[in-house]
Every structure is written in C-alpha cells, then in structure tokens.
Design an enzyme around this catalytic site. Sequence first.
Site, PDB file in Angstrom:
ATOM      1  N   HIS A 120       0.846  -1.187   0.000  1.00  0.00           N
ATOM      2  CA  HIS A 120       0.000   0.000   0.000  1.00  0.00           C
ATOM      3  C   HIS A 120       0.889   1.248   0.000  1.00  0.00           C
ATOM      4  O   HIS A 120       1.590   1.521   0.962  1.00  0.00           O
ATOM      5  CB  HIS A 120      -0.897   0.030   1.243  1.00  0.00           C
ATOM      6  CG  HIS A 120      -1.911  -1.055   1.277  1.00  0.00           C
ATOM      7  ND1 HIS A 120      -2.468  -1.513   2.452  1.00  0.00           N
ATOM      8  CD2 HIS A 120      -2.482  -1.785   0.289  1.00  0.00           C
ATOM      9  CE1 HIS A 120      -3.343  -2.465   2.182  1.00  0.00           C
ATOM     10  NE2 HIS A 120      -3.364  -2.650   0.874  1.00  0.00           N
ATOM     11  N   MET A 122      -1.829  -2.237   8.828  1.00  0.00           N
ATOM     12  CA  MET A 122      -3.073  -2.083   9.571  1.00  0.00           C
ATOM     13  C   MET A 122      -4.261  -2.405   8.669  1.00  0.00           C
ATOM     14  O   MET A 122      -4.160  -2.341   7.443  1.00  0.00           O
ATOM     15  CB  MET A 122      -3.194  -0.684  10.166  1.00  0.00           C
ATOM     16  CG  MET A 122      -3.633   0.421   9.257  1.00  0.00           C
ATOM     17  SD  MET A 122      -3.903   1.955  10.205  1.00  0.00           S
ATOM     18  CE  MET A 122      -4.627   2.974   8.923  1.00  0.00           C
TER      19      MET A 122
END
Length: 356
Positions: free
Chosen positions: A206, A299
């Site tokens: 990401h 996360m």
Amino acid sequence: MSAIKVMVVDDSAVVRQVVAGLLGAAPGIEVLAAVADPLLAIERLRQAWPDVIVLDVEMPRMDGITFLRKIMAERPTPVVICSTLTEKGARTTLEALAAGAVAIVTKPRLGLKQFLAEAGDELVATVRAAARANVRRLAPRADAAVQPVAPKNTADVILAPAGPRAMTQTTERVIALGTSTGGTQALEEVLSALPRVCPGIVIVQHMPEKFTAAFATRLDGLCRIEVREARHNDRVVPGRALIAPGGKHLLLKRSGAQYVVDVVDGPVVNRHRPSVDVLFRSVAKSAGVNALGVIMTGMGDDGAAGLAEMRAAGARTLAQDEESCVVFGMPKEAIKRGGVERTVPLQGIAAEIMKQ
C-alpha cells in the site's frame, strides 16, 4: 485510554491549521503543538514529548530528514511523513522511510485546504495506526504506507472467486506478498536476503501513486534479484519481483505456459488500490497449489480474505509474526479468518520463499 499526543511540524501555516484542527477534533487525539520548523519543534519537545509526529520533509532552517534522524537516534518515535505527490517528493519521502518513518500522507500543491479536509479520515486513521506501531521495529531502514478512505469493496468488484483447486501442480512457483504500514522496511529485509535465482514474486505494498516506482528502483539497487514496478503483461519469472503501481490493481494470470500480470484500473477494494485481496484472489485462480502467499505488517484487513482463498486453492500461506511486525493488523485478521498455515518471523520469510 489516554489521548494520542501529536505534534505537527510543517512550514505551511495552512497545513498546520488544517491538520491540527482535524486531529484535534478527532476523539482520543490531542495536538500538543503545531510548529513551523524542526528547530521550533526541538524547543517544544523539551517541554513535552508526543506519541506521534506529523512531519513535512521540505522545510527551511533544518530539513525534515535531518530532524527525523535526530529524533530516531535520541528517542525513537512514530513519525508520519506529509509529502507532496511529485517525483522529487517521492525520493525525499523514501529517504525519510529509510530513516525510520512509519507512514506517508500525501498532499497536493494546489487545493490543499480542501484536500486535507476531505482526507481527514485518512489522516486520523494513519495517526492512530502510527501510535500503535512497534517502535522497536522502527530501525533506520524503510517503511510505508497510507490507508486511503473509500468504500470497503471486496475483490468481487475486480474478478470472480477461484473455483476449488483451480490449478494442477507444476514446477513453476509464484510468490505473492501483501503488506502495508511497515511494509517497505519489511520488504527490503526479505527481498535483499534472496539469492539471484528465486521464484517469481508479485507484490502489493500500500503506497500512493508516484511512490511505488521510486521504491522499486531503490530496492532494485539493494537486491540481487530484479525489482521493478509492474507493467501490463510483464512476465513473472525467476529472479524478478514486480510491485503493483500505486493507484492500480495487480493481477496474476496464466498465459500458456507462462505467468504474466495485468495492471488494471477499477474500484478500490478494502479501501485500497492496489489491494492485496485482489492480488491474492488472482493468484488463487491462476496459480493455486503452485503459489505461496505471505501477508506481512500493516493495519486493517486487506489480504485476509484473499489469503484464505489461496489456502483453499491449495497454496501454502504464511503470516509475519507479531513480534517482527510494525503493525500486526493485517496478519492478525488473516489468522482469524483461517487463511494462515503458520506464522514466521520477518527474518525467516526469505528462507520460506526458497523452500521447494
């Protein structure tokens, strides 16, 4: 729980005002100070030390990289980098990640106030994740990523699920890695440990647009294998790692006797583009039992469903263990959903990749 204490360091008065306002309005976050440069920040740090620092990298008097290195040497603290979406900004931000920053929040050159207001949820989520980061893993190497805020689609919006045992076993293997916060540091450690001849690798990290190309170039210079940003129809071959471009999904597909990648637009999935779930589903469909899936620090839950699909298709599946993660969210979710055969420490992942 006590509030997350934040310091904002940025030479733009507009950024300081908007960021401090957004964070100060979020439940459980307290803004200790918003200052114009690192020298003023150092003065305020003598009075109170924050849990998270939101830091610009291009500032007068002392640049953000020098300040970051000073902080990490004196008292390691989670730092979120506020960077512009430019090639120069990408290179500077990668320096900051290598110096121990946790995450990137991007800001445009124009329309800044409106952008930051619209991206408030992303900023708050990133600061919360940074506050939970395992500071012991914040060695001066590299780190990553942001959490875009968008509809939480599943991989169904990009491609249909794999059927049972989608592929028969062959001699050619594919490694699929998915990671987020803390991932650039983790990927550097894994990829730099691999020998020149290893299975072909596909990666989702990401990371915003423009940053993935600079990241891939940096890794290519550090590793014995070839590392590059993926392009449409690139072959997945031994000794090569392909990283999904920021803002695009990466899919594996079979083309005759070869594996190639699709780089495609499409809706965000699990609030991300590229999405780990999309990559893992495509690997389940196209490689199945011939694949190894590894979910690493980050996360959220992107990749948890896809790793379960890979395991159902006969692939080996691993998760990075909690001790070595900067943020254990993604591996933890994958374990909860039954997609993980076993957990391994970060330093053991390269050896797992090389197992036949």
